[in-house]
Design an enzyme around this catalytic site. Structure first.
Site, short mmCIF file in Angstrom:
data_model
loop_
_atom_site.label_atom_id
_atom_site.label_comp_id
_atom_site.label_asym_id
_atom_site.label_seq_id
_atom_site.Cartn_x
_atom_site.Cartn_y
_atom_site.Cartn_z
CD GLU A 7 -16.12 -15.63 61.34
OE1 GLU A 7 -15.67 -15.22 62.42
OE2 GLU A 7 -15.83 -16.74 60.85
CG ASP A 57 -9.90 -21.99 54.41
OD1 ASP A 57 -10.01 -21.62 55.60
OD2 ASP A 57 -10.03 -21.22 53.45
#
Length: 272
Positions: A49, A60
């Site tokens: 990824e 995030d």
């Protein structure tokens, strides 16, 4: 069969689980990413990824946010990310690469690079670079039927996140458009947060699998071989991101790939 589907099929035949590391493109050095990707594959990564840096990454945690900020300071945008994949593909034709990020940069790329009514410039260029799938964090499944179809037309998969808070209705929506695998976010909140409750993950997976017929990867909170091994017993894939970012962030350039390789080798050994 896509490259991601083929990878999971092969691993299932071998009775093995997929190891999926996440790194931010252009971190910790602007030019290290292809080399880092090769190092991770040599260490046992089955799928990579690759994070697309964005200035407002709402899902995030601080570790990956900081990595994204550094990559952005180097001038890393989607054009550079696709070039990194292209360079990686000159030597590796088999390891699937999934781009992970947010809708805004993708939509801006399409505007700038001439997307048509029936075509996405980013999907077209990503396919040409050798990308295998996308995980666009803020694309809801109910709005992704066309996007998913465009990806499939180019041989790519659309990956979705599921969380402890996901309802059965949301899982059913995801099942209609997801392919490749789904990524179960095993903690509430942002990436890299908290400690992982393996029992809670194990309890959730049968519910997910009632709706979703693609492999299920589990991530968020996996930092060591013991946790990876425990998750590998119940999930189809183990996803590790924040820990790798932490390990490589202060390394000299010539050690980045080796440090990631050695860590993943330890995880791979525990999974097998």
């Amino acid at each position: 069969m896509s490259r991601i589907e083929s990878t999971f099929s092969s691993l299932k035949t071998q009775g093995r689980k997929a190891l999926i590391p996440y790194v931010t493109a252009g971190f910790p050095f602007a030019d290290v990413t292809p080399e880092l990707m090769h190092g991770m594959v040599a260490g046992g990564a089955d799928v990579i990824e690759l994070g697309m840096p964005f200035s407002d990454p709402s899902a995030d945690g601080p570790v990956i946010q900081k990595a994204g900020e550094k990559a952005l300071s180097f001038g890393i945008g989607l054009v550079q990310v696709l070039e990194m994949v292209r360079i990686f593909r000159t030597k590796d034709h088999t390891t699937p690469v999934v781009l992970m990020g947010y809708a805004n940069p993708v939509e801006r790329y399409d505007i700038k690079h001439g997307a048509g009514a029936s075509e996405s410039a980013f999907i077209r260029d990503a396919a040409a670079a050798g990308v295998d799938g996308m995980l666009i964090v803020d694309y809801p499944p109910e709005e992704c039927v066309e996007f998913s179809a465009r990806l499939k037309a180019h041989g790519m998969d659309l990956i979705f996140l599921l969380a402890p808070t996901s309802t059965d209705a949301r899982m059913a929506q995801v099942a209609q458009v997801a392919s490749g695998y789904v990524y179960y976010v095993s903690l509430k909140g942002v990436t890299g947060a908290g400690t992982l409750d393996v029992d809670a993950v194990e309890a959730m997976l049968p519910r997910i699998r009632r709706h979703v017929n693609v492999p299920v990867g589990v991530g968020f909170g996996i930092r060591d071989a013991a946790t990876a091994k425990a998750i590998g017993k119940v999930a189809d894939a183990v996803v590790i991101g924040s820990k790798i970012i932490q390990l490589i962030e202060n390394q000299p350039r010539d050690r980045v790939a080796a440090v990631a390789h050695d860590f993943l080798k330890e995880i791979r050994s525990a999974l097998d």
